[in-house]
Design a protein around this motif. Sequence first.
Motif, PDB file in Angstrom:
ATOM      1  N   LEU A   1      97.903 107.950  54.118  1.00  0.00           N
ATOM      2  CA  LEU A   1      98.431 107.442  52.857  1.00  0.00           C
ATOM      3  C   LEU A   1      98.795 105.965  52.958  1.00  0.00           C
ATOM      4  N   GLY A   2      99.384 105.576  54.101  1.00  0.00           N
ATOM      5  CA  GLY A   2      99.733 104.178  54.309  1.00  0.00           C
ATOM      6  C   GLY A   2      98.498 103.300  54.387  1.00  0.00           C
ATOM      7  N   GLY A   3      97.466 103.791  55.099  1.00  0.00           N
ATOM      8  CA  GLY A   3      96.219 103.040  55.216  1.00  0.00           C
ATOM      9  C   GLY A   3      95.530 102.862  53.880  1.00  0.00           C
ATOM     10  N   LEU A   4      95.559 103.921  53.056  1.00  0.00           N
ATOM     11  CA  LEU A   4      94.950 103.836  51.719  1.00  0.00           C
ATOM     12  C   LEU A   4      95.656 102.793  50.866  1.00  0.00           C
ATOM     13  N   ALA A   5      96.988 102.750  50.967  1.00  0.00           N
ATOM     14  CA  ALA A   5      97.766 101.782  50.194  1.00  0.00           C
ATOM     15  C   ALA A   5      97.405 100.350  50.599  1.00  0.00           C
ATOM     16  N   ILE A   6      97.274 100.130  51.908  1.00  0.00           N
ATOM     17  CA  ILE A   6      96.930  98.792  52.411  1.00  0.00           C
ATOM     18  C   ILE A   6      95.515  98.399  51.980  1.00  0.00           C
TER      19      ILE A   6
ATOM     20  N   GLN B   1      88.982 110.159  51.674  1.00  0.00           N
ATOM     21  CA  GLN B   1      89.783 110.735  52.748  1.00  0.00           C
ATOM     22  C   GLN B   1      91.022 111.454  52.231  1.00  0.00           C
ATOM     23  N   LEU B   2      91.361 111.265  50.958  1.00  0.00           N
ATOM     24  CA  LEU B   2      92.465 112.029  50.376  1.00  0.00           C
ATOM     25  C   LEU B   2      92.197 113.529  50.463  1.00  0.00           C
TER      26      LEU B   2
END
Length: 300
Positions: free
Chosen positions: A292-297, A262-263
């Motif tokens: 970006l926040g969802g990817l980090a989580i 998804q990036l």
Amino acid sequence: MTFIAFILIVTSAVMHASWNLLAKRSSMTVAFYTVICMTSTLLWLHTQFWTPVRFWTLPGIFYFYLICSVLSDLCYCMGLKYAYRTMEMSTAYPMMRALPLLLTAAVTSLTGWGEPLKPLALLGMLIVFVGCLMMPLSDFSHFKLKDYISSRMFFIFLVACGTTGYTIFDSQAQAVLRAAEPDVIKPVISLTFYSTRGILLGCALLMLVAAMPLERKSFVEIFRQRNLMPVWAGLCASLTYTLVLLAMNYVSNVSYVQVFRQLGLIFGMAGGIFILKERFSLPKVVGVLLILGGLAITVI
């Protein structure tokens, strides 16, 4: 997910957004997609002559997964063709990338393929999905459910189903290959599968073009005008999916591959706005931040 997988998927995301940008600029057709696939197939055809994989010893389930992957890719092609005809790239691309995220997680959870996803990973994927849905909005006050439930959404859903299908079936096919050929290194497994898949997909697309008069005409025009756009797109697409296939060998659940792909949304949105001069909106910025926040989580 390993660092190797992360680097492979991020690079793939850039390449994926690049070839979609070329497809959007060139009025996507089945003929255009066929030349893309033919370019990719020719690029890796040499693999068939030196691979140590013994195809005649592979179990029937491998060929079942392979055929299902190709059929899924045909659905993807048809959906992409009509989605880019009726919608802006900065709108269509986020939607096409968002839906496969949850579909892949749902299918792998129901089938038990791969390790169970952690609650935080599921939360992260949900946040990414919400972020993707934000991106097509012109502003927050204009959110309307009918914008997501329309005739155009059928083609987005077709692309999403195709993406989900070939992602899962390709992952399973490679797992069969690794089990059947344990002495063959992972990159060779991935290249062998991609080359084999490309030959079958290319033949299927050529038959589809031959059956559609307008696509036959478009196919001939591409070569008559010496249009290199689909060739460049094919090179990008080839690098895109070979990297994805390789990354699948370094994750415990293919859903992790799907979420980090998804990036490409960020690069796709930027290309649509700055290159194709499409509209820019605050919800798109919020959507990117949520992604970006969802990817980090997801990777905590």
